[in-house]
Design a protein around this motif. Structure first.
Motif, PDB file in Angstrom:
ATOM      1  N   ASP A  27       0.274  42.644 -23.843  1.00 48.25           N
ATOM      2  CA  ASP A  27       0.204  40.910 -24.759  1.00 48.25           C
ATOM      3  C   ASP A  27      -0.842  40.562 -25.994  1.00 48.25           C
ATOM      4  OD1 ASP A  27       2.290  39.960 -22.907  1.00 48.25           O
ATOM      5  OD2 ASP A  27       1.053  38.784 -21.648  1.00 48.25           O
ATOM      6  N   GLN A  28      -2.078  41.562 -25.513  1.00 53.07           N
ATOM      7  CA  GLN A  28      -2.834  41.187 -26.596  1.00 53.07           C
ATOM      8  C   GLN A  28      -2.530  42.651 -27.830  1.00 53.07           C
ATOM      9  OE1 GLN A  28      -6.401  42.666 -23.951  1.00 53.07           O
ATOM     10  NE2 GLN A  28      -7.074  40.413 -24.497  1.00 53.07           N
ATOM     11  N   PHE A  29      -1.906  43.635 -27.952  1.00 54.80           N
ATOM     12  CA  PHE A  29      -1.479  44.029 -28.390  1.00 54.80           C
ATOM     13  C   PHE A  29      -0.339  43.527 -29.664  1.00 54.80           C
ATOM     14  CE2 PHE A  29       2.044  47.498 -30.733  1.00 54.80           C
ATOM     15  CZ  PHE A  29       0.565  47.625 -31.635  1.00 54.80           C
ATOM     16  N   ALA A  30       0.770  42.917 -29.166  1.00 54.65           N
ATOM     17  CA  ALA A  30       1.873  42.242 -29.406  1.00 54.65           C
ATOM     18  C   ALA A  30       0.685  40.527 -30.211  1.00 54.65           C
ATOM     19  CB  ALA A  30       2.733  41.515 -28.207  1.00 54.65           C
ATOM     20  N   ALA A  31      -0.070  40.336 -29.904  1.00 58.21           N
ATOM     21  CA  ALA A  31      -0.614  39.087 -30.337  1.00 58.21           C
ATOM     22  C   ALA A  31      -1.406  39.635 -31.575  1.00 58.21           C
ATOM     23  CB  ALA A  31      -1.506  37.948 -29.768  1.00 58.21           C
ATOM     24  N   SER A  32      -1.982  41.000 -32.099  1.00 56.16           N
ATOM     25  CA  SER A  32      -2.572  41.181 -33.425  1.00 56.16           C
ATOM     26  C   SER A  32      -1.819  40.881 -34.569  1.00 56.16           C
ATOM     27  CB  SER A  32      -2.917  43.059 -33.135  1.00 56.16           C
ATOM     28  OG  SER A  32      -1.701  43.453 -33.004  1.00 56.16           O
ATOM     29  N   THR A  33      -2.951  41.144 -35.388  1.00 56.22           N
ATOM     30  CA  THR A  33      -2.507  41.658 -36.755  1.00 56.22           C
ATOM     31  C   THR A  33      -1.795  42.635 -37.352  1.00 56.22           C
ATOM     32  OG1 THR A  33      -4.845  41.623 -37.536  1.00 56.22           O
ATOM     33  CG2 THR A  33      -3.827  39.619 -36.696  1.00 56.22           C
ATOM     34  N   ASP A  34      -1.896  43.789 -36.480  1.00 58.13           N
ATOM     35  CA  ASP A  34      -1.633  44.524 -37.429  1.00 58.13           C
ATOM     36  C   ASP A  34       0.005  45.150 -37.044  1.00 58.13           C
ATOM     37  OD1 ASP A  34      -1.070  47.807 -37.623  1.00 58.13           O
ATOM     38  OD2 ASP A  34      -2.578  48.316 -37.128  1.00 58.13           O
ATOM     39  N   THR A  35       1.120  44.216 -37.632  1.00 53.51           N
ATOM     40  CA  THR A  35       2.025  44.463 -38.004  1.00 53.51           C
ATOM     41  C   THR A  35       2.960  45.775 -38.448  1.00 53.51           C
ATOM     42  OG1 THR A  35       2.146  43.735 -39.744  1.00 53.51           O
ATOM     43  CG2 THR A  35       2.601  42.040 -38.502  1.00 53.51           C
ATOM     44  N   GLN A  36       2.186  46.385 -39.230  1.00 52.50           N
ATOM     45  CA  GLN A  36       2.313  47.612 -39.150  1.00 52.50           C
ATOM     46  C   GLN A  36       2.402  49.126 -38.245  1.00 52.50           C
ATOM     47  OE1 GLN A  36      -0.343  48.751 -42.582  1.00 52.50           O
ATOM     48  NE2 GLN A  36       0.343  48.383 -43.848  1.00 52.50           N
ATOM     49  N   LEU A  37       1.166  48.763 -37.213  1.00 51.25           N
ATOM     50  CA  LEU A  37       1.649  49.917 -35.988  1.00 51.25           C
ATOM     51  C   LEU A  37       3.116  48.719 -34.888  1.00 51.25           C
ATOM     52  CD1 LEU A  37       1.033  51.472 -33.771  1.00 51.25           C
ATOM     53  CD2 LEU A  37      -1.440  50.391 -33.847  1.00 51.25           C
ATOM     54  N   GLN A  38       2.888  47.892 -35.211  1.00 56.00           N
ATOM     55  CA  GLN A  38       4.081  47.015 -34.362  1.00 56.00           C
ATOM     56  C   GLN A  38       5.356  47.654 -34.538  1.00 56.00           C
ATOM     57  OE1 GLN A  38       2.449  42.922 -34.806  1.00 56.00           O
ATOM     58  NE2 GLN A  38       1.367  42.405 -33.072  1.00 56.00           N
ATOM     59  N   LYS A  39       5.508  47.938 -35.944  1.00 54.14           N
ATOM     60  CA  LYS A  39       6.529  48.045 -36.026  1.00 54.14           C
ATOM     61  C   LYS A  39       7.207  49.205 -35.757  1.00 54.14           C
ATOM     62  CE  LYS A  39       9.832  46.499 -38.324  1.00 54.14           C
ATOM     63  NZ  LYS A  39      10.797  45.529 -38.326  1.00 54.14           N
ATOM     64  N   ALA A  40       6.065  50.285 -36.305  1.00 52.79           N
ATOM     65  CA  ALA A  40       6.058  51.545 -35.550  1.00 52.79           C
ATOM     66  C   ALA A  40       6.555  51.577 -34.037  1.00 52.79           C
ATOM     67  CB  ALA A  40       4.737  52.359 -35.509  1.00 52.79           C
ATOM     68  N   VAL A  41       6.016  50.925 -33.603  1.00 57.48           N
ATOM     69  CA  VAL A  41       6.324  51.036 -32.157  1.00 57.48           C
ATOM     70  C   VAL A  41       7.403  50.452 -31.945  1.00 57.48           C
ATOM     71  CG1 VAL A  41       5.545  49.637 -29.616  1.00 57.48           C
ATOM     72  CG2 VAL A  41       3.575  51.031 -31.266  1.00 57.48           C
ATOM     73  N   GLN A  42       8.001  49.582 -32.680  1.00 60.79           N
ATOM     74  CA  GLN A  42       9.016  49.178 -32.536  1.00 60.79           C
ATOM     75  C   GLN A  42      10.483  50.057 -32.614  1.00 60.79           C
ATOM     76  OE1 GLN A  42      10.250  45.844 -35.164  1.00 60.79           O
ATOM     77  NE2 GLN A  42      12.165  45.628 -34.705  1.00 60.79           N
ATOM     78  N   LEU A  43      10.293  50.787 -34.018  1.00 62.89           N
ATOM     79  CA  LEU A  43      11.089  51.404 -34.485  1.00 62.89           C
ATOM     80  C   LEU A  43      10.938  52.985 -33.905  1.00 62.89           C
ATOM     81  CD1 LEU A  43      11.187  51.960 -37.958  1.00 62.89           C
ATOM     82  CD2 LEU A  43      12.460  50.952 -36.548  1.00 62.89           C
TER      83      LEU A  43
END
Length: 495
Positions: free
Chosen positions: A476-492
């Motif tokens: 949850d803390q990672f999902a709330a972080s501002t690193d949208t690029q890393l979040q997009k990579a994990v999503q893809l």
């Protein structure tokens, strides 16, 4: 006056110690810098030897002194040394003030020939620019008229002339002149060690921005984060300083204190941070598992010596920890040794083409990876940004060009050249782009960079999540972080 010159040496592609890039966004902040305005005397006479280097450069494309090839990962055999020796060299004389055209009377001396700025009888290379005499005249005018005589030292004027020549090539942020201390600092950082506060800065936006903070460094302990702006150093505003001047102001011996005025990303107010400089070991590679997934996040901050092996160890450790997919993060990575980038690319593409080399004659040849990679069948995504440059662009281009994974983020810097390091007799050096590199598909990267497959901007005030931070986060803390690029990579990649 007779001036002799040492024999130059061409780069030796066979020497693995000669494969280096210079830092592109800006060198890590390291040890002290010698002032460029040390006292001197006999300026014009002693400038001859230094300025003759420029003549030799124009004349044959080589620079005096030993040269080191940076960025060529393969090759064999010793390249023969080329002999380039200037003949007798006399002290240059400034051309006389303007002469009025017209035929002289019989009793008058012959008219003075059109000045070249080069003394009669001086032997110089054949390809010296026809108007090079203008330089000698500008030098004399400067010496005779500039108000601050403390700046008119041999070293300051010679280094300034060389720096201006290299800058005129237009290979901004890559080909560069380095003072002895700057060269030493880069060599130390590429060996994974430095003395300073532990940040990498970039000033291409017009102000010095922190692009990376080394875990465990004084900067990290002081709360400095990627995206922060350096406003002042020890109370001196940096708005009119170059990035080199900012770095020089922050450098200093271990144990001494420097105070930075910082504006955190997304904020308008500033604050002072006092940091004690220390010796730092740069962990070129760090990694952790993304919480709640089977994805490993492997971050490479620069391609220093041993990066390829360190990345291989991280990939193996991630596999042993249950990782089935990998995010390779090279954001803010200014480059380094290209053979280390080839080693890392080989883990994902095997013996495929990492990049192509194009020399000044237009000849193109492929540079292949090595078979036996650990992750040739593992799903991978590569994170990039505008601070991704040089060797890190080669790595990202290799993954993309071999269709091994998606590149995510924003367009990279676009260095596009492989550097040769040419040492000068006084301990300084010039790094020149001697080879243009192309993607495995033959696309030029110079001034273009690697275009991401999926473009994602960090939000205003957003910051890169380093593996050291990620390790302590919940999903949850990672999902709330501002690193949208890393979040997009994990999503893809999918969990």
């Amino acid at each position: 006056m007779t001036q002799s010159f040492p024999e130059p040496r061409l780069p030796d592609p066979a020497d693995p110690g000669q494969h280096g890039f210079g830092f592109v966004p800006g060198p890590p902040i390291t040890g002290p810098v010698r002032p460029a305005t040390e006292p001197g005397s006999g300026r014009l006479g002693r400038l001859v030897a230094g300025l003759a280097l420029l003549l030799l450069t124009f004349g044959a494309g080589y620079v005096l002194g030993n040269s080191q090839l940076s960025g060529t990962p393969s090759g064999s055999g010793q390249t023969p040394a080329a002999t380039l020796v200037a003949g007798a060299s006399a002290t240059p004389t400034a051309p006389p003030p303007g002469n009025t055209p017209g035929s002289p009377r019989a009793s008058e001396p012959a008219p003075t020939p059109k000045p070249t700025g080069i003394a009669p009888g001086t032997t110089v290379p054949s390809n010296v620019p026809s108007d090079f005499g203008v330089f000698w005249q500008a030098l004399k005018i400067t010496q005779d008229n500039f108000v601050d005589t403390s700046k008119l030292t041999d070293q300051n004027l010679t280094w300034g002339a060389i720096r201006g020549m290299v800058d005129a090539l237009g290979d901004t942020g890559h080909s560069v002149f380095l003072t002895p201390d700057q060269l030493k600092a880069e060599q130390e950082s590429l060996q994974g060690k430095l003395t300073g506060i532990g940040v990498i800065v970039d000033s291409r936006s017009g102000v010095p921005i922190v692009v990376s903070v080394i875990d465990g460094s004084p900067a990290a302990a002081g709360g400095i984060r990627p995206g922060d702006t350096i406003v002042a150093v020890d109370g001196q505003p940096v708005e009119r300083m170059s990035v080199d001047q900012v770095v020089s102001a922050i450098r200093g011996p271990a144990g001494t204190t420097v105070t930075l005025t910082i504006r955190h990303a997304g904020e308008t107010s500033t604050g002072d941070v006092a940091l004690v400089r220390q010796e730092i070991t740069i962990p070129a590679v760090s990694w952790t598992m993304v919480p709640g997934t089977q994805i490993a996040d492997i971050r490479v901050v620069q391609f220093s010596a041993g990066t390829g092996e360190a990345a291989r160890t991280a990939i193996q450790a991630a596999h042993d920890a249950g990782a089935t997919k990998i995010v390779m993060d090279v954001r803010g990575n200014p480059g380094g040794f290209v053979n280390e980038a080839v080693d890392l690319a080989s883990q994902f593409i095997g013996d495929g083409v990492v990049y192509e080399e194009k020399d000044r004659t237009g000849t193109i040849k492929p540079v292949n990876g090595k078979s036996g990679g650990l992750a040739t069948d593992v799903l991978v995504a590569v994170l990039v940004d505008f601070g991704t440059a040089s060797s890190s662009e080669i790595f990202a281009g290799a993954v993309q060009g071999n269709d091994r994974g998606k590149v995510i983020g924003v367009q990279t810097f676009g260095t596009g050249t492989v550097l040769g390091t040419f040492n000068l007799p006084d301990g300084s050096a010039i790094r020149l782009g001697i080879i243009e590199w192309l993607t495995p598909k033959g696309e030029t990267m110079f001034n273009k960079g690697v275009k991401p497959d999926v473009e994602v901007q960090l939000p205003t005030g957003g910051a890169i999540v380093e593996p050291g931070q990620l390790k302590t986060m919940t999903a949850d803390q990672f999902a709330a972080s501002t690193d949208t690029q890393l979040q997009k990579a994990v999503q893809l990649l999918g969990n």
